[in-house]
Scaffold this motif. Sequence first.
Motif, PDB file in Angstrom:
ATOM      1  N   ALA A   1       0.835  -1.211   0.000  1.00 18.23           N
ATOM      2  CA  ALA A   1       0.000   0.000   0.000  1.00 18.23           C
ATOM      3  C   ALA A   1       0.864   1.253   0.000  1.00 18.23           C
ATOM      4  CB  ALA A   1      -0.931  -0.013   1.214  1.00 18.23           C
ATOM      5  N   TYR A   2       1.895   1.269   0.812  1.00 14.88           N
ATOM      6  CA  TYR A   2       2.792   2.427   0.843  1.00 14.88           C
ATOM      7  C   TYR A   2       3.530   2.599  -0.481  1.00 14.88           C
ATOM      8  CZ  TYR A   2       2.450   4.111   5.658  1.00 14.88           C
ATOM      9  OH  TYR A   2       2.012   4.690   6.823  1.00 14.88           O
ATOM     10  N   ARG A   3       3.923   1.498  -1.111  1.00 14.96           N
ATOM     11  CA  ARG A   3       4.634   1.609  -2.386  1.00 14.96           C
ATOM     12  C   ARG A   3       3.778   2.255  -3.455  1.00 14.96           C
ATOM     13  NH1 ARG A   3       7.001  -3.135  -0.556  1.00 14.96           N
ATOM     14  NH2 ARG A   3       5.425  -4.494  -1.508  1.00 14.96           N
ATOM     15  N   SER A   4       2.458   2.081  -3.364  1.00 11.91           N
ATOM     16  CA  SER A   4       1.573   2.653  -4.373  1.00 11.91           C
ATOM     17  C   SER A   4       1.495   4.175  -4.290  1.00 11.91           C
ATOM     18  CB  SER A   4       0.166   2.056  -4.242  1.00 11.91           C
ATOM     19  OG  SER A   4      -0.514   2.548  -3.091  1.00 11.91           O
ATOM     20  N   ILE A   5       1.925   4.751  -3.162  1.00 11.13           N
ATOM     21  CA  ILE A   5       1.849   6.213  -2.991  1.00 11.13           C
ATOM     22  C   ILE A   5       3.206   6.830  -2.649  1.00 11.13           C
ATOM     23  CG2 ILE A   5      -0.553   6.076  -2.199  1.00 11.13           C
ATOM     24  CD1 ILE A   5       0.616   6.638   0.684  1.00 11.13           C
TER      25      ILE A   5
ATOM     26  N   VAL B   1     -16.467   2.829   3.556  1.00  8.88           N
ATOM     27  CA  VAL B   1     -16.354   1.887   2.443  1.00  8.88           C
ATOM     28  C   VAL B   1     -17.710   1.287   2.088  1.00  8.88           C
ATOM     29  CG1 VAL B   1     -15.815  -0.143   3.870  1.00  8.88           C
ATOM     30  CG2 VAL B   1     -14.920   0.016   1.522  1.00  8.88           C
ATOM     31  N   GLU B   2     -18.588   1.119   3.078  1.00  9.95           N
ATOM     32  CA  GLU B   2     -19.932   0.592   2.822  1.00  9.95           C
ATOM     33  C   GLU B   2     -20.884   1.694   2.387  1.00  9.95           C
ATOM     34  OE1 GLU B   2     -21.156  -1.406   6.352  1.00  9.95           O
ATOM     35  OE2 GLU B   2     -19.601  -2.977   6.214  1.00  9.95           O
ATOM     36  N   GLU B   3     -20.738   2.873   2.965  1.00  9.92           N
ATOM     37  CA  GLU B   3     -21.669   3.979   2.667  1.00  9.92           C
ATOM     38  C   GLU B   3     -21.531   4.456   1.230  1.00  9.92           C
ATOM     39  OE1 GLU B   3     -24.746   6.403   2.954  1.00  9.92           O
ATOM     40  OE2 GLU B   3     -24.125   4.974   4.510  1.00  9.92           O
TER      41      GLU B   3
ATOM     42  N   SER C   1      -4.617  16.292   8.698  1.00 14.59           N
ATOM     43  CA  SER C   1      -4.018  17.572   8.328  1.00 14.59           C
ATOM     44  C   SER C   1      -3.129  17.446   7.107  1.00 14.59           C
ATOM     45  CB  SER C   1      -3.197  18.124   9.493  1.00 14.59           C
ATOM     46  OG  SER C   1      -2.106  17.264   9.786  1.00 14.59           O
ATOM     47  N   ALA C   2      -2.766  16.207   6.745  1.00 16.65           N
ATOM     48  CA  ALA C   2      -1.892  15.975   5.597  1.00 16.65           C
ATOM     49  C   ALA C   2      -2.279  14.666   4.931  1.00 16.65           C
ATOM     50  CB  ALA C   2      -0.426  15.919   6.036  1.00 16.65           C
ATOM     51  N   ASP C   3      -2.189  14.625   3.618  1.00 20.55           N
ATOM     52  CA  ASP C   3      -2.481  13.389   2.904  1.00 20.55           C
ATOM     53  C   ASP C   3      -1.490  12.308   3.298  1.00 20.55           C
ATOM     54  OD1 ASP C   3      -4.810  13.524   1.163  1.00 20.55           O
ATOM     55  OD2 ASP C   3      -3.792  15.217   0.224  1.00 20.55           O
ATOM     56  N   CYS C   4      -2.010  11.087   3.413  1.00 25.96           N
ATOM     57  CA  CYS C   4      -1.224   9.991   3.959  1.00 25.96           C
ATOM     58  C   CYS C   4      -1.797   8.681   3.416  1.00 25.96           C
ATOM     59  CB  CYS C   4      -1.285  10.019   5.486  1.00 25.96           C
ATOM     60  SG  CYS C   4      -2.985  10.031   6.132  1.00 25.96           S
ATOM     61  N   ILE C   5      -1.380   7.570   3.989  1.00 27.69           N
ATOM     62  CA  ILE C   5      -1.815   6.258   3.505  1.00 27.69           C
ATOM     63  C   ILE C   5      -3.333   6.114   3.592  1.00 27.69           C
ATOM     64  CG2 ILE C   5      -1.528   5.115   5.755  1.00 27.69           C
ATOM     65  CD1 ILE C   5      -0.523   3.568   2.373  1.00 27.69           C
TER      66      ILE C   5
ATOM     67  N   ILE D   1      -8.718   5.879   0.779  1.00 29.54           N
ATOM     68  CA  ILE D   1      -9.859   6.582   0.191  1.00 29.54           C
ATOM     69  C   ILE D   1      -9.797   6.564  -1.330  1.00 29.54           C
ATOM     70  CG2 ILE D   1     -10.965   8.833  -0.122  1.00 29.54           C
ATOM     71  CD1 ILE D   1     -10.368   9.475   2.766  1.00 29.54           C
ATOM     72  N   ASN D   2      -8.671   6.995  -1.880  1.00 25.09           N
ATOM     73  CA  ASN D   2      -8.609   7.216  -3.328  1.00 25.09           C
ATOM     74  C   ASN D   2      -8.367   5.935  -4.119  1.00 25.09           C
ATOM     75  OD1 ASN D   2      -9.030   9.185  -5.264  1.00 25.09           O
ATOM     76  ND2 ASN D   2      -6.845   9.553  -5.568  1.00 25.09           N
ATOM     77  N   GLU D   3      -8.203   4.813  -3.437  1.00 25.39           N
ATOM     78  CA  GLU D   3      -8.083   3.537  -4.139  1.00 25.39           C
ATOM     79  C   GLU D   3      -9.147   2.552  -3.649  1.00 25.39           C
ATOM     80  OE1 GLU D   3      -4.069   2.028  -4.288  1.00 25.39           O
ATOM     81  OE2 GLU D   3      -3.222   4.003  -4.759  1.00 25.39           O
ATOM     82  N   GLU D   4      -9.080   2.130  -2.383  1.00 24.91           N
ATOM     83  CA  GLU D   4      -9.998   1.108  -1.883  1.00 24.91           C
ATOM     84  C   GLU D   4     -11.447   1.593  -1.830  1.00 24.91           C
ATOM     85  OE1 GLU D   4      -8.728  -0.699   1.768  1.00 24.91           O
ATOM     86  OE2 GLU D   4      -6.609  -0.558   1.220  1.00 24.91           O
ATOM     87  N   ILE D   5     -11.669   2.751  -1.231  1.00 23.24           N
ATOM     88  CA  ILE D   5     -13.036   3.260  -1.092  1.00 23.24           C
ATOM     89  C   ILE D   5     -13.595   3.671  -2.447  1.00 23.24           C
ATOM     90  CG2 ILE D   5     -14.357   5.191  -0.115  1.00 23.24           C
ATOM     91  CD1 ILE D   5     -12.539   4.861   2.408  1.00 23.24           C
ATOM     92  N   LYS D   6     -12.751   4.231  -3.288  1.00 19.90           N
ATOM     93  CA  LYS D   6     -13.174   4.550  -4.662  1.00 19.90           C
ATOM     94  C   LYS D   6     -13.593   3.281  -5.393  1.00 19.90           C
ATOM     95  CE  LYS D   6     -11.407   6.516  -8.984  1.00 19.90           C
ATOM     96  NZ  LYS D   6     -10.222   7.135  -9.648  1.00 19.90           N
TER      97      LYS D   6
END
Length: 347
Positions: A78-82, A270-272, A292-296, A302-307
């Motif tokens: 997951a970290y490698r993807s970002i 993720v369900e909603e 306060s800052a974009d992170c894992i 959010i931008n991968e799994e929840i999307k």
Amino acid sequence: MSECPAHAPADHPKLPREKVGVLIANLGTPDDTSYWPMRRYLNEFLSDQRVIDYPKWKWQPILQGIVLTIRPFKSGAAYRSIWNEEANESPLMTITKQQVAKLTTALHDRYGDQVMVDYCMRYGNPSTKSKVQKMVAEGCTRILFCPLYPQYAGATTATANDQFFRALMEEKWQPATRTLPPYFDDSAYIDALAASVERAYAAADEQPDILICSYHGLPFRYLTEGDPYHCQCQKTTRLLKERLGWSDDRIMTTFQSKFGPEDWLQPYTVEEVARQAEAGNKKIAVIAPAFSADCIETLEEINEEIKESFEHAGGEKFTYIPCLNDDEAHIAALTGQIEANLKGWLD
């Protein structure tokens, strides 16, 4: 600069000129995405009883066994993807450095060399202990400790403060200290959130049907035990809605990052998002006001799994609104909070 204290004998050791330290604290980051750095980071994080408060005799065998055998591989991927490959660091580290650079400029413009600004991480490097030692060594006789969590939670703000106090326990000459209180209802913070939403909506080809405010989750039990986090998240969303002038049906609060078998704060993001798609809201926007800052948790979860959950349920347009990061309005809001809490020390 070092100098002898006034009226001291000539052979008195020189001391650094007194100043006030402003120590910014964020959650933390692994040093690398490979197995052992990930394992060290996860071990420190998941061993924190503010985060997982099960008895050690029950939790540690599970953690040291199956969890830390398997999870470093999944988290590393997951970290490698970002990962910020150019700087060889996580986005959280990159953004924290950018925030601190701007805060340093703003506070030096206001106070000059009376203030020293630096940052630390609750887990991983640079450690809270190392930065407290550095500030004391450089003459900080007062330190304002600033966990960058708008909403208070025992698992975020309190554990950061705990680590700060542990570091102070090792200092022979302790500085006077203050801790930054939560700022979830600060008007400048709400204005900065609202401006980020307005920018995202103005740039969209089609207006989202609903804005999901996704906050990091906690076990529901923490709420019943007195943690104010849930209430502060709900108030943040309400204030944002009022600032935007929206009706109730255009915005809602959800919680992400569930871990373990307990019930957590609901609804789960993720369900909603899947329910929204199935209900006909095919265009949604998601913002993460607790970060306060974009992170894992934002860039990957959010931008991968929840999307993916939203699109799998038939959603068509998913807009992630970035965290406030080093946005000028965010830096101004944080500077205002810091200045308010330096009163009496620096005026």
